[in-house]
Write an enzyme that holds these catalytic residues in place. Structure first.
Site, mmCIF file in Angstrom:
data_model
loop_
_atom_site.group_PDB
_atom_site.id
_atom_site.type_symbol
_atom_site.label_atom_id
_atom_site.label_comp_id
_atom_site.label_asym_id
_atom_site.label_seq_id
_atom_site.Cartn_x
_atom_site.Cartn_y
_atom_site.Cartn_z
ATOM 1 C CE LYS A 118 0.814 1.255 4.482
ATOM 2 N NZ LYS A 118 1.531 2.498 4.888
ATOM 3 N N PRO B 122 8.863 -4.186 0.191
ATOM 4 C CG PRO B 122 9.573 -2.067 -0.491
ATOM 5 C CD PRO B 122 8.442 -3.032 -0.643
ATOM 6 C CB VAL B 123 11.643 -6.140 4.977
ATOM 7 C CG1 VAL B 123 11.597 -6.433 6.469
ATOM 8 C CG2 VAL B 123 11.324 -7.395 4.176
ATOM 9 N N GLY C 133 9.519 -0.964 5.353
ATOM 10 C CA GLY C 133 9.582 0.133 4.393
ATOM 11 C C GLY C 133 8.388 1.057 4.388
ATOM 12 N N GLY C 134 7.427 0.879 5.306
ATOM 13 C CA GLY C 134 6.265 1.745 5.324
ATOM 14 C C GLY C 134 5.232 1.424 4.267
ATOM 15 N N GLY D 109 4.217 -4.408 4.388
ATOM 16 C CA GLY D 109 4.609 -5.758 4.004
ATOM 17 C C GLY D 109 4.252 -6.798 5.050
ATOM 18 N N GLY D 110 4.511 -6.504 6.316
ATOM 19 C CA GLY D 110 4.148 -7.448 7.370
ATOM 20 C C GLY D 110 2.648 -7.621 7.482
ATOM 21 C CB SER D 111 -0.130 -5.175 7.358
ATOM 22 O OG SER D 111 0.251 -4.450 8.506
ATOM 23 C CB ALA D 112 0.947 -7.564 2.663
ATOM 24 C CG ASP E 42 -1.125 -0.214 8.041
ATOM 25 O OD1 ASP E 42 -1.985 0.642 8.306
ATOM 26 O OD2 ASP E 42 0.082 0.051 7.917
#
Length: 298
Positions: A10, A96-97, A99-100, A103-106, A138
Site C-alpha cells: 500500500k 520492502p521489509v 519500508g512503510g 509488508g508485514g500486514s500484507a 494496516d
C-alpha cells in the site's frame, strides 16, 4: 494440498495523525491505495506444527517465529475454530521489509485468507476483517485492497471510488524504520502543540474518484513525514531527486523509509525511476500502479 495467496503493498496518499490516545495509539484519517508490488503467502499442512519460512529481498529481516503477523493470523484462526495450527507458512517477499508499505500486514492478511481456504473454515468476510483488525491497524486494508479510508487507528475501513490508474515510483532506502519509533518521534515533535483531529481531505477524495493525478498530487500529505525525516535525514535527498525528476508528488510512504513519487503516466514514471536510479540517493527503485485488488487466492 497447498494454497497460495497474493497480497499487495500500500501507499498512503493521505496520512493525517491525531494526538496520542490513552491507549498509546493515534486516531488517523488514512487514505490507502493498494499498488502492484506483491508478497505471496503459501500454506501447506505440517505434521510438525506451525513453521514459517521466507525468501526474497529482505527475507533475512523477517521474523520466523510467532511474532510474525502471518503466524499470529494462523494461530488466531485456528483457535477460533478449535483446531491446531499445524501449517507451514512460506512467504515470498517482494514488498520492502520495514519500508512503510505494509509488508508485514500484507503477510498477515495473506496467511489468514490462505489458512481459511486450506482448512475450509468458511469464515465470513466480516469475521476475517475482525481478525485482521486484532492483528494490526494496516492488516484489514491488505485484505480489502483497492482504495479505502481508514479511521480509528486505521482499521475501520470505508472503501473509496477510484476513477483511473495512478502510476507510482518507489525508492527503497538502505535501512528500515520502526513504525513505533516514527510515531514516538511524531509525539516528541508535537509536544506542546494542539493536534487537530484527523480528517480526510475532500479534494483528495475527489481527485481519487476522478482519476486526476495532478489534483491528487496537490492534495497528498503525510503527517508522519517530518518524524521520518528527523530519524532518517538522508531521505530528504531522495525526495529532492524525485522532485527534480519531474514527479508530481514526492512523499514518504507511511512511516517510511520508502519514498513514493506520483507520476503523470506510465512513461513519466519510467523517467522518474531512471533519474532516481542515477541519483545514487536510494538502494533500489520500483515502479507500480494502483489500485489493485487485495488478498487473492491464486
Amino acid at each position: 494440498m497447498s494454497v497460495t495467496v497474493r497480497v499487495p503493498a500500500k501507499v498512503n496518499v493521505q496520512l493525517a495523525v491525531g494526538a496520542a490516545r490513552p491507549d498509546g495509539y493515534h486516531d488517523l484519517a488514512n487514505v490507502f491505495l493498494a499498488v502492484g508490488l506483491h508478497d505471496e503467502v503459501t500454506v501447506t499442512p505440517s505434521a510438525g506444527g506451525l513453521r514459517i519460512t521466507c525468501e526474497g529481498p529482505g527475507a533475512g529481516q523477517v521474523p520466523l517465529d510467532r511474532t510474525n503477523l502471518a503466524a499470529r493470523a494462523a494461530l488466531v484462526l485456528a483457535e477460533r475454530y478449535g483446531r491446531d495450527a499445524d501449517v507451514h507458512i512460506h512467504i515470498t517477499k517482494d514488498i520492502p521489509v520495514a519500508g512503510g508499505m505494509a509488508g508485514g500486514s500484507a503477510d498477515g492478511a495473506g496467511a489468514l485468507v490462505a489458512c481459511d481456504a486450506l482448512w475450509g473454515t468458511g469464515a465470513s468476510r466480516e469475521e476475517l476483517l475482525g481478525i485482521c483488525a486484532e492483528l494490526g491497524s494496516d492488516v484489514p486494508f491488505s485484505l480489502v485492497g483497492g482504495a479505502a479510508l481508514g479511521t480509528g487507528r486505521g482499521e475501520r475501513l470505508t472503501e473509496l471510488e477510484v476513477g483511473g490508474t495512478f502510476h507510482w515510483v518507489f525508492a527503497m532506502a538502505s535501512r528500515g524504520l520502526s513504525t513505533p519509533a516514527v510515531f514516538r518521534e511524531f509525539d516528541r515533535l508535537a509536544e506542546g502543540r494542539d493536534i487537530p483531529g484527523p480528517v480526510a481531505s475532500r479534494p483528495l477524495l475527489d481527485a481519487l474518484a476522478k482519476g486526476d493525478a495532478e489534483a491528487l498530487a496537490a492534495t497528498a500529505s503525510n503527517d508522519l513525514q517530518p518524524a521520518a525525516l528527523s530519524l532518517f535525514p538522508e531521505l530528504a535527498g531522495t525526495l529532492e531527486a524525485g522532485r527534480a525528476a519531474g514527479a508530481l508528488a514526492s512523499l514518504v510512504s507511511g512511516s517510511g523509509p520508502t519514498t513514493a513519487f506520483l507520476a503523470r503516466d506510465a512513461e513519466s514514471a519510467d523517467g522518474v525511476a531512471a533519474a532516481l536510479r542515477a541519483s545514487g540517493t536510494c538502494r533500489t527503485v520500483r515502479g507500480a500502479a494502483g489500485p489493485v485488488p487485495g488478498a487473492t487466492v491464486l
